[in-house]
Structures are given as structure tokens and as C-alpha cells.
Design a protein around this motif. Structure first.
Motif, PDB file in Angstrom:
ATOM      1  N   LEU A   5      56.319  30.224  30.535  1.00 44.55           N
ATOM      2  CA  LEU A   5      55.733  29.921  31.527  1.00 44.55           C
ATOM      3  C   LEU A   5      56.410  29.949  31.917  1.00 44.55           C
ATOM      4  O   LEU A   5      55.592  29.945  33.268  1.00 44.55           O
ATOM      5  CB  LEU A   5      54.480  29.962  30.245  1.00 44.55           C
ATOM      6  N   GLU A   6      56.382  28.126  32.581  1.00 44.82           N
ATOM      7  CA  GLU A   6      57.123  27.433  32.935  1.00 44.82           C
ATOM      8  C   GLU A   6      57.745  27.897  34.346  1.00 44.82           C
ATOM      9  O   GLU A   6      57.412  27.204  35.383  1.00 44.82           O
ATOM     10  CB  GLU A   6      58.198  26.080  31.954  1.00 44.82           C
ATOM     11  N   HIS A   7      58.938  28.461  33.296  1.00 42.80           N
ATOM     12  CA  HIS A   7      59.643  29.904  34.944  1.00 42.80           C
ATOM     13  C   HIS A   7      59.203  29.929  35.017  1.00 42.80           C
ATOM     14  O   HIS A   7      59.578  31.167  36.119  1.00 42.80           O
ATOM     15  CB  HIS A   7      60.856  29.556  33.691  1.00 42.80           C
ATOM     16  N   GLU A   8      58.207  31.158  34.531  1.00 43.91           N
ATOM     17  CA  GLU A   8      57.235  32.135  35.693  1.00 43.91           C
ATOM     18  C   GLU A   8      56.830  31.561  37.212  1.00 43.91           C
ATOM     19  O   GLU A   8      56.160  30.999  37.221  1.00 43.91           O
ATOM     20  CB  GLU A   8      56.059  32.253  34.480  1.00 43.91           C
ATOM     21  N   GLN A   9      56.720  32.962  37.856  1.00 43.18           N
ATOM     22  CA  GLN A   9      56.438  32.346  39.544  1.00 43.18           C
ATOM     23  C   GLN A   9      55.218  32.923  39.249  1.00 43.18           C
ATOM     24  O   GLN A   9      55.175  34.214  39.562  1.00 43.18           O
ATOM     25  CB  GLN A   9      57.667  33.648  40.291  1.00 43.18           C
ATOM     26  N   GLN A  12      49.439  35.229  38.100  1.00 43.18           N
ATOM     27  CA  GLN A  12      49.681  36.268  37.893  1.00 43.18           C
ATOM     28  C   GLN A  12      50.839  37.137  36.527  1.00 43.18           C
ATOM     29  O   GLN A  12      50.743  37.408  36.132  1.00 43.18           O
ATOM     30  CB  GLN A  12      49.601  37.638  39.111  1.00 43.18           C
ATOM     31  N   GLY A  13      52.327  36.308  37.521  1.00 37.25           N
ATOM     32  CA  GLY A  13      53.029  36.167  36.711  1.00 37.25           C
ATOM     33  C   GLY A  13      52.827  35.948  35.260  1.00 37.25           C
ATOM     34  O   GLY A  13      53.038  35.661  34.459  1.00 37.25           O
ATOM     35  N   THR A  14      52.348  34.449  34.835  1.00 39.19           N
ATOM     36  CA  THR A  14      51.950  33.540  34.324  1.00 39.19           C
ATOM     37  C   THR A  14      50.477  33.737  33.209  1.00 39.19           C
ATOM     38  O   THR A  14      50.834  34.364  32.169  1.00 39.19           O
ATOM     39  CB  THR A  14      51.820  32.425  34.228  1.00 39.19           C
ATOM     40  N   LEU A  15      50.044  34.660  33.513  1.00 42.06           N
ATOM     41  CA  LEU A  15      49.382  35.897  32.609  1.00 42.06           C
ATOM     42  C   LEU A  15      49.285  36.283  31.866  1.00 42.06           C
ATOM     43  O   LEU A  15      49.027  36.576  30.786  1.00 42.06           O
ATOM     44  CB  LEU A  15      47.615  35.503  33.631  1.00 42.06           C
ATOM     45  N   GLU A  16      49.956  37.109  32.910  1.00 47.47           N
ATOM     46  CA  GLU A  16      50.558  38.737  32.236  1.00 47.47           C
ATOM     47  C   GLU A  16      51.748  38.517  30.980  1.00 47.47           C
ATOM     48  O   GLU A  16      51.568  39.026  30.080  1.00 47.47           O
ATOM     49  CB  GLU A  16      51.688  39.682  32.993  1.00 47.47           C
ATOM     50  N   LEU A  17      52.165  37.378  31.176  1.00 43.56           N
ATOM     51  CA  LEU A  17      53.640  37.123  30.480  1.00 43.56           C
ATOM     52  C   LEU A  17      52.746  36.042  29.040  1.00 43.56           C
ATOM     53  O   LEU A  17      52.878  36.913  27.688  1.00 43.56           O
ATOM     54  CB  LEU A  17      54.649  35.881  30.441  1.00 43.56           C
ATOM     55  N   ALA A  18      51.947  35.915  29.826  1.00 40.80           N
ATOM     56  CA  ALA A  18      51.404  34.536  28.007  1.00 40.80           C
ATOM     57  C   ALA A  18      50.290  35.755  27.629  1.00 40.80           C
ATOM     58  O   ALA A  18      50.107  35.832  26.480  1.00 40.80           O
ATOM     59  CB  ALA A  18      49.790  33.806  28.476  1.00 40.80           C
ATOM     60  N   VAL A  19      49.259  36.782  28.040  1.00 41.30           N
ATOM     61  CA  VAL A  19      48.729  37.709  27.012  1.00 41.30           C
ATOM     62  C   VAL A  19      49.875  38.946  26.328  1.00 41.30           C
ATOM     63  O   VAL A  19      49.939  39.546  25.227  1.00 41.30           O
ATOM     64  CB  VAL A  19      47.486  38.655  27.099  1.00 41.30           C
ATOM     65  N   SER A  20      51.158  39.239  26.966  1.00 38.38           N
ATOM     66  CA  SER A  20      51.980  39.824  26.074  1.00 38.38           C
ATOM     67  C   SER A  20      52.415  38.979  24.990  1.00 38.38           C
ATOM     68  O   SER A  20      52.791  39.427  23.914  1.00 38.38           O
ATOM     69  CB  SER A  20      53.183  39.956  27.063  1.00 38.38           C
ATOM     70  N   ARG A  38      34.754  33.219  37.808  1.00 37.61           N
ATOM     71  CA  ARG A  38      34.406  31.846  39.100  1.00 37.61           C
ATOM     72  C   ARG A  38      33.372  32.628  39.773  1.00 37.61           C
ATOM     73  O   ARG A  38      32.203  33.032  40.156  1.00 37.61           O
ATOM     74  CB  ARG A  38      35.264  32.576  40.247  1.00 37.61           C
ATOM     75  N   ARG A  39      32.036  31.057  40.012  1.00 40.03           N
ATOM     76  CA  ARG A  39      31.002  30.944  39.958  1.00 40.03           C
ATOM     77  C   ARG A  39      30.035  31.929  39.535  1.00 40.03           C
ATOM     78  O   ARG A  39      30.021  32.156  38.025  1.00 40.03           O
ATOM     79  CB  ARG A  39      30.164  31.381  41.880  1.00 40.03           C
ATOM     80  N   ASP A  40      30.129  33.699  40.058  1.00 33.45           N
ATOM     81  CA  ASP A  40      29.013  34.330  39.534  1.00 33.45           C
ATOM     82  C   ASP A  40      29.833  35.096  38.778  1.00 33.45           C
ATOM     83  O   ASP A  40      28.851  37.201  39.071  1.00 33.45           O
ATOM     84  CB  ASP A  40      27.427  35.189  39.732  1.00 33.45           C
ATOM     85  N   GLU A  41      31.156  35.397  39.217  1.00 38.71           N
ATOM     86  CA  GLU A  41      31.763  36.421  38.577  1.00 38.71           C
ATOM     87  C   GLU A  41      32.503  35.947  37.297  1.00 38.71           C
ATOM     88  O   GLU A  41      33.166  35.483  37.071  1.00 38.71           O
ATOM     89  CB  GLU A  41      32.798  36.952  39.787  1.00 38.71           C
ATOM     90  N   VAL A  42      33.056  37.153  36.713  1.00 38.07           N
ATOM     91  CA  VAL A  42      34.169  36.830  35.239  1.00 38.07           C
ATOM     92  C   VAL A  42      34.663  38.389  35.821  1.00 38.07           C
ATOM     93  O   VAL A  42      34.260  39.628  35.654  1.00 38.07           O
ATOM     94  CB  VAL A  42      33.883  37.440  34.397  1.00 38.07           C
ATOM     95  N   ARG A  43      36.475  37.662  35.783  1.00 37.26           N
ATOM     96  CA  ARG A  43      36.749  39.253  36.475  1.00 37.26           C
ATOM     97  C   ARG A  43      38.372  39.512  35.136  1.00 37.26           C
ATOM     98  O   ARG A  43      38.749  37.988  34.978  1.00 37.26           O
ATOM     99  CB  ARG A  43      38.042  38.741  37.661  1.00 37.26           C
ATOM    100  N   THR A  44      38.754  40.343  34.354  1.00 37.32           N
ATOM    101  CA  THR A  44      39.981  40.199  33.714  1.00 37.32           C
ATOM    102  C   THR A  44      40.885  40.390  34.467  1.00 37.32           C
ATOM    103  O   THR A  44      41.123  41.062  34.957  1.00 37.32           O
ATOM    104  CB  THR A  44      39.754  41.551  32.858  1.00 37.32           C
ATOM    105  N   ARG A  45      41.655  39.503  34.497  1.00 36.71           N
ATOM    106  CA  ARG A  45      43.358  38.941  35.275  1.00 36.71           C
ATOM    107  C   ARG A  45      44.530  39.428  34.954  1.00 36.71           C
ATOM    108  O   ARG A  45      45.735  39.970  35.313  1.00 36.71           O
ATOM    109  CB  ARG A  45      43.414  37.919  35.511  1.00 36.71           C
ATOM    110  N   ALA A  46      44.807  39.620  33.569  1.00 38.16           N
ATOM    111  CA  ALA A  46      46.014  40.269  33.011  1.00 38.16           C
ATOM    112  C   ALA A  46      45.104  40.741  31.049  1.00 38.16           C
ATOM    113  O   ALA A  46      44.178  40.252  30.723  1.00 38.16           O
ATOM    114  CB  ALA A  46      46.650  39.019  32.518  1.00 38.16           C
TER     115      ALA A  46
END
Length: 104
Positions: A5-9, A12-20, A38-46
Motif C-alpha cells: 500500500l505504501e508504494h501504491e501511486q 484510487q490505486g491504494t483503495l483498489e489494492l486494499a479491497v483486492s 463526504r457531507r451528504d454524499e456516500v460513494r463506493t470508491r473501490a
């Protein structure tokens, strides 16, 4: 995992690596996703699968489910059986019937 995770650029790449990685590190974890509020919005990012996106979207539509509860109560939730958990009477059975059983 931490070194990877530390080396991920980028975020978004970090989130994708984490779920995988979650599906490999956590026993009996077949699907994983990360949602950002964030505020009134929830989004699935990965997500590891489109089914995760659909399950998350259903939570937001119904206003119930583990993500919604965690965001509301700021506590980790655990559920061994979605089909019978009374905390999410509409979401749990639908997810269990439509996705969890199909993925097994």
C-alpha cells in the motif's frame, strides 16, 4: 500488505489494492468494497466486483445495511448471516437472496 500500500501511486490505486487484498487476507471474504462519505454524499470508491456496487447502492436507497449503520453510528458491525439479521430487515434478505447465495 502495508508495504504494498505504501508504494501504491494515488488514492484510487491504494483503495483498489486494499479491497483486492481483503479477499485474500480475511477468511471467508469473497467480496470487498470501500465507501467514502463526504457531507451528504456516500460513494463506493473501490470494489472487487460489480455485485459489491449493487449491494452498496441498495443500502443507500433503502437507508439500511452495514455501511449505512457504520457511517451513522461510527462503529464496526459484524453479521454472520445477512438473511436473518434484524438490523437490516429489507436489505439483508434481498442481498442474501440475490447476491450472496449466487456467489457461493
Amino acid at each position: 500488505m502495508a508495504r504494498s500500500l505504501e508504494h501504491e501511486q494515488g488514492t484510487q490505486g491504494t483503495l483498489e489494492l486494499a479491497v483486492s487484498a481483503a479477499t485474500h487476507i480475511i477468511d471467508a471474504c469473497d467480496l470487498a468494497g470501500v465507501s467514502i462519505a463526504r457531507r451528504d454524499e456516500v460513494r463506493t470508491r473501490a470494489a472487487t466486483d460489480d455485485a459489491v456496487l449493487a449491494m452498496h447502492e441498495l443500502q443507500y436507497q433503502l437507508g439500511e445495511g452495514p455501511d449505512v449503520q457504520t457511517l451513522r453510528d461510527h462503529e464496526t458491525v459484524y453479521c454472520p448471516d445477512l438473511s436473518t439479521d434484524q438490523r437490516w430487515p429489507r436489505w439483508g434478505p434481498r442481498v442474501s437472496r440475490n447476491w450472496v447465495c449466487a456467489a457461493s
